[in-house]
Design an enzyme around this catalytic site. Structure first.
Site, PDB file in Angstrom:
ATOM      1  N   HIS A 310      41.336  62.045  18.196  1.00  0.00           N
ATOM      2  CA  HIS A 310      39.981  61.501  18.327  1.00  0.00           C
ATOM      3  C   HIS A 310      39.070  62.220  17.347  1.00  0.00           C
ATOM      4  O   HIS A 310      39.228  63.423  17.107  1.00  0.00           O
ATOM      5  CB  HIS A 310      39.460  61.695  19.759  1.00  0.00           C
ATOM      6  CG  HIS A 310      38.268  60.870  20.090  1.00  0.00           C
ATOM      7  ND1 HIS A 310      36.983  61.251  19.753  1.00  0.00           N
ATOM      8  CD2 HIS A 310      38.141  59.659  20.702  1.00  0.00           C
ATOM      9  CE1 HIS A 310      36.129  60.331  20.168  1.00  0.00           C
ATOM     10  NE2 HIS A 310      36.812  59.352  20.734  1.00  0.00           N
ATOM     11  N   ASP A 368      42.006  55.297  24.421  1.00  0.00           N
ATOM     12  CA  ASP A 368      42.361  53.971  23.927  1.00  0.00           C
ATOM     13  C   ASP A 368      43.849  53.664  24.135  1.00  0.00           C
ATOM     14  O   ASP A 368      44.222  52.519  24.374  1.00  0.00           O
ATOM     15  CB  ASP A 368      42.022  53.852  22.434  1.00  0.00           C
ATOM     16  CG  ASP A 368      40.535  53.985  22.173  1.00  0.00           C
ATOM     17  OD1 ASP A 368      39.771  53.292  22.863  1.00  0.00           O
ATOM     18  OD2 ASP A 368      40.139  54.772  21.302  1.00  0.00           O
TER      19      ASP A 368
END
Length: 434
Positions: A310, A368
């Site tokens: 991320h 995600d």
């Protein structure tokens, strides 16, 4: 920089000029240099592509510490909210700053339910879209068109109007999302049922049909509510910053939220979980995982391991740790653990978490990775993944919009640039241009 004076002096050796930059400190997190006077004092701008080191605003809503894996909504750790709270309670918290009492939550939830239906004329607006239009295109357009229906409650300087707008947009986004899905299928629109909670109502509108009763799976509803909590806000991300920038012009709030929906549509932002499913399909089977992990390690290659790592979280994504358990629960509960795609996802997770290359670089599965698997398991089509994200993130967008509009020092957003184009040139008549 001096802690006593709380200023940072920047001096231009060539001109002898200097600028005193105040140091602004927050309650937690890094301090920020106030560079508002820098251009006036030294005739220079700061250069920060992507705004990775620029604090464009002051906010009291969400705090992220990417190195420590911390996410706080109004000071409350996301882990506690995910375990103990509901999406409606989190929505109240983000909008109003405090956790509600039972009576306050009941009143707030009632206000949301009051606004769930769409004006029939607005509902018929969907018939103007092609049958295979992307749902995000429809959602963005319909949200923008809401400004044509609510002229009497769009005064952004009226606190009551802002409250009505916040209730209305949060209530109607699930109805709009479901209508976009039904239009894509060619099925009748399903009206909201206000005895259901927020997530359950959305699932009903997505999957029910008039010819038979719809049986709601409580695990699916629980999973969706959790996903909404985890996606409700994430500080000054691209779509939230877009809402703030559009709203800073004084544009009506529906236009600002529509701009946020469009920004979220980008594959680098809200479309990341959709990319995870595409990656899993590309890998194809468990036997192909080693080959694709090797491809991911090859810097000269083009294969990327989607859903890992991320930009903000450098150690781990706290949301991923929460959602991982729900992902396994959903797959086991819905009897789809034998689905090759889900088996592949779980095996990829297992192998990558033990691979020194990914562990040393802290490329752990992020929110995600798991959210895409959960959405797919509960029957939500891939084209609707980003729409689900928009439904959840609308709460954060509204909270930031309200915070900005109520700030007496609000100014229109106006980023500057480092110009690298041609210097001044004189116009040459077309006949003389060779």
């Amino acid at each position: 920089m001096s802690g006593k004076t709380e200023t940072f002096e920047l001096r231009d050796g060539a001109s002898g000029r200097s600028s005193q930059l105040p140091v602004r400190t927050g309650t937690i997190g890094p301090a920020a240099l106030d560079i508002a006077g820098l251009h006036k004092d030294l005739d220079v701008f700061t250069y920060d592509p992507g705004f990775g080191a620029t604090a464009a605003t002051e906010s009291r809503i969400t705090y992220i510490d990417g190195d420590a894996g911390v996410l706080l909504y109004r000071g409350y750790p996301i882990e506690q909210l995910a375990e103990k709270s509901s999406f409606m309670e989190v929505a109240y918290l983000l909008l109003l700053g405090e956790l509600p009492t039972s009576r306050q939550l009941e009143e707030f939830t009632g206000n949301i339910r009051y606004h769930t239906m769409l004006n029939e004329t607005l509902l018929r607006f969907f018939n103007g879209f092609h049958h295979n239009a992307h749902p995000m295109a429809m959602v963005s357009a319909v949200v923008a068109s809401m400004s044509a229906f609510y002229h009497d409650t769009m005064d952004i300087h009226n606190p009551r109007h802002r409250e009505i707008f916040s209730h209305r947009i949060i209530a109607k986004l699930p109805t709009i999302a479901a209508a976009a899905h039904k239009h894509s299928l060619g099925q009748p629109f399903i009206y909201p049922r206000n005895e259901l909670d927020y997530a359950a109502n959305l699932l009903h509108m997505l999957f029910a049909v008039p010819c038979e009763a719809y049986k709601l799976d409580p695990i699916a509803s629980e999973a969706l509510d959790l996903l909404f909590i985890l996606h409700a806000d994430h500080e000054q991300n691209a779509s939230t910053s877009t809402v703030r920038l559009a709203g800073s012009t004084g544009a009506n709030p529906y236009a600002a939220i529509s701009a946020g929906v469009s920004a979220l549509w980008g594959p680098a932002h809200g479309g990341a979980n959709e990319a995870v499913l595409a990656m899993l399909e590309q890998i194809g089977s468990v036997d192909h995982i080693p080959k694709h992990l090797a491809m991911a390690k090859d810097k000269s290659g083009h294969f990327r391991l989607m859903g890992f790592g991320h930009r903000v979280y450098k150690n781990f994504d706290p949301r991923a740790q929460i959602i991982r358990a729900m992902c396994h629960k959903v797959l086991a509960r819905l009897g789809r653990a034998d689905n090759p795609l889900f088996e592949l996802a779980l095996r990829l997770e297992e192998i990558a978490l033990k691979d020194e290359y990914f562990v040393s670089r802290k490329l752990y599965p992020n929110v995600d990775f798991y959210s895409g698997v959960i959405y797919s398991a509960i029957g939500i089509p891939r084209s609707m993944f980003t729409v689900m994200f928009a439904v959840a993130r609308t709460v954060g967008w509204v909270a930031h919009w309200q915070e900005m509009i109520s700030d007496p020092g609000m100014r229109i957003g106006r980023p500057r640039q480092l110009y690298t184009g041609a210097t001044r040139r004189e116009y040459l008549e077309i006949a003389r241009r060779g």
